[in-house]
Design a protein around this motif. Structure first.
Motif, PDB file in Angstrom:
ATOM      1  N   GLY A 145      82.016  51.801 -10.695  1.00  0.00           N
ATOM      2  CA  GLY A 145      83.397  52.267 -10.676  1.00  0.00           C
ATOM      3  C   GLY A 145      84.423  51.515 -11.500  1.00  0.00           C
ATOM      4  O   GLY A 145      85.610  51.806 -11.403  1.00  0.00           O
ATOM      5  N   SER A 146      84.002  50.566 -12.319  1.00  0.00           N
ATOM      6  CA  SER A 146      84.976  49.806 -13.109  1.00  0.00           C
ATOM      7  C   SER A 146      85.284  50.531 -14.417  1.00  0.00           C
ATOM      8  O   SER A 146      84.414  50.655 -15.282  1.00  0.00           O
ATOM      9  N   GLU A 147      86.519  50.988 -14.559  1.00  0.00           N
ATOM     10  CA  GLU A 147      86.903  51.669 -15.795  1.00  0.00           C
ATOM     11  C   GLU A 147      87.023  50.698 -16.957  1.00  0.00           C
ATOM     12  O   GLU A 147      86.686  51.034 -18.097  1.00  0.00           O
ATOM     13  N   VAL A 148      87.484  49.480 -16.695  1.00  0.00           N
ATOM     14  CA  VAL A 148      87.614  48.502 -17.775  1.00  0.00           C
ATOM     15  C   VAL A 148      86.225  48.140 -18.306  1.00  0.00           C
ATOM     16  O   VAL A 148      86.042  47.940 -19.508  1.00  0.00           O
ATOM     17  N   ALA A 149      85.223  48.108 -17.436  1.00  0.00           N
ATOM     18  CA  ALA A 149      83.851  47.832 -17.882  1.00  0.00           C
ATOM     19  C   ALA A 149      83.327  48.973 -18.752  1.00  0.00           C
ATOM     20  O   ALA A 149      82.600  48.729 -19.718  1.00  0.00           O
ATOM     21  N   GLN A 150      83.720  50.202 -18.438  1.00  0.00           N
ATOM     22  CA  GLN A 150      83.317  51.343 -19.276  1.00  0.00           C
ATOM     23  C   GLN A 150      83.837  51.150 -20.696  1.00  0.00           C
ATOM     24  O   GLN A 150      83.126  51.400 -21.669  1.00  0.00           O
ATOM     25  N   GLN A 151      85.087  50.710 -20.815  1.00  0.00           N
ATOM     26  CA  GLN A 151      85.685  50.493 -22.131  1.00  0.00           C
ATOM     27  C   GLN A 151      84.993  49.354 -22.868  1.00  0.00           C
ATOM     28  O   GLN A 151      84.704  49.464 -24.057  1.00  0.00           O
ATOM     29  N   CYS A 152      84.708  48.263 -22.158  1.00  0.00           N
ATOM     30  CA  CYS A 152      84.018  47.123 -22.772  1.00  0.00           C
ATOM     31  C   CYS A 152      82.625  47.539 -23.252  1.00  0.00           C
ATOM     32  O   CYS A 152      82.203  47.162 -24.347  1.00  0.00           O
ATOM     33  N   ARG A 153      81.945  48.330 -22.427  1.00  0.00           N
ATOM     34  CA  ARG A 153      80.609  48.815 -22.793  1.00  0.00           C
ATOM     35  C   ARG A 153      80.696  49.655 -24.075  1.00  0.00           C
ATOM     36  O   ARG A 153      79.880  49.493 -24.977  1.00  0.00           O
ATOM     37  N   ALA A 154      81.690  50.528 -24.149  1.00  0.00           N
ATOM     38  CA  ALA A 154      81.872  51.358 -25.348  1.00  0.00           C
ATOM     39  C   ALA A 154      82.157  50.486 -26.568  1.00  0.00           C
ATOM     40  O   ALA A 154      81.618  50.732 -27.658  1.00  0.00           O
ATOM     41  N   ASP A 155      82.990  49.460 -26.391  1.00  0.00           N
ATOM     42  CA  ASP A 155      83.352  48.583 -27.513  1.00  0.00           C
ATOM     43  C   ASP A 155      82.135  47.855 -28.076  1.00  0.00           C
ATOM     44  O   ASP A 155      81.934  47.819 -29.288  1.00  0.00           O
ATOM     45  N   ILE A 156      81.304  47.269 -27.195  1.00  0.00           N
ATOM     46  CA  ILE A 156      80.163  46.502 -27.716  1.00  0.00           C
ATOM     47  C   ILE A 156      79.056  47.431 -28.204  1.00  0.00           C
ATOM     48  O   ILE A 156      78.279  47.043 -29.070  1.00  0.00           O
ATOM     49  N   SER A 157      79.005  48.656 -27.697  1.00  0.00           N
ATOM     50  CA  SER A 157      77.992  49.616 -28.150  1.00  0.00           C
ATOM     51  C   SER A 157      78.107  49.863 -29.654  1.00  0.00           C
ATOM     52  O   SER A 157      77.104  50.139 -30.325  1.00  0.00           O
ATOM     53  N   GLU A 158      79.323  49.758 -30.183  1.00  0.00           N
ATOM     54  CA  GLU A 158      79.543  49.974 -31.612  1.00  0.00           C
ATOM     55  C   GLU A 158      78.831  48.929 -32.465  1.00  0.00           C
ATOM     56  O   GLU A 158      78.541  49.178 -33.636  1.00  0.00           O
ATOM     57  N   ASP A 159      78.544  47.771 -31.879  1.00  0.00           N
ATOM     58  CA  ASP A 159      77.874  46.689 -32.619  1.00  0.00           C
ATOM     59  C   ASP A 159      76.381  46.606 -32.297  1.00  0.00           C
ATOM     60  O   ASP A 159      75.727  45.638 -32.667  1.00  0.00           O
TER      61      ASP A 159
END
Length: 98
Positions: free
Chosen positions: A59-73
């Motif tokens: 349920g962490s929305e901020v973790a969803q964003q972090c996951r998306a950010d590092i997925s790019e790398d």
């Protein structure tokens, strides 16, 4: 192998124990540690993705964003490995809770 490494290892082990109890904040913290190399830990994007993924599942929305950010790398193979590790962790924790 000084005290800072010992305390980092203890910090990570205690956060993993918290994560095993379903603590999404512990998962998020571990994602931060592995994505930034904080606490003297080497950067490990697979490990970071795994922990952000678990926090996001819980349920962490901020973790969803972090996951998306590092997925790019990350490569598709790295992401698949991180997802496999996250599923394994969930199976272990749900088996332990049962």
């Amino acid at each position: 192998m000084g005290n800072s490494l010992k305390s980092a290892t203890f910090l990570i082990e205690s956060r993993i124990a918290d994560a095993a109890r379903g603590d999404l904040h512990a998962c998020y913290d571990l994602g931060i540690v592995y994505s930034t190399g904080a606490s003297g830990v080497g950067i490990d994007l697979i490990e970071a993705h795994k922990w952000f993924n678990l926090a996001a599942v819980w349920g962490s929305e901020v973790a969803q964003q972090c996951r998306a950010d590092i997925s790019e790398d990350m490569t598709a193979r790295e992401i698949a490995e991180a997802q496999r590790q996250a599923r394994s962790f969930l199976q272990l924790t749900s088996a332990r809770a049962a």
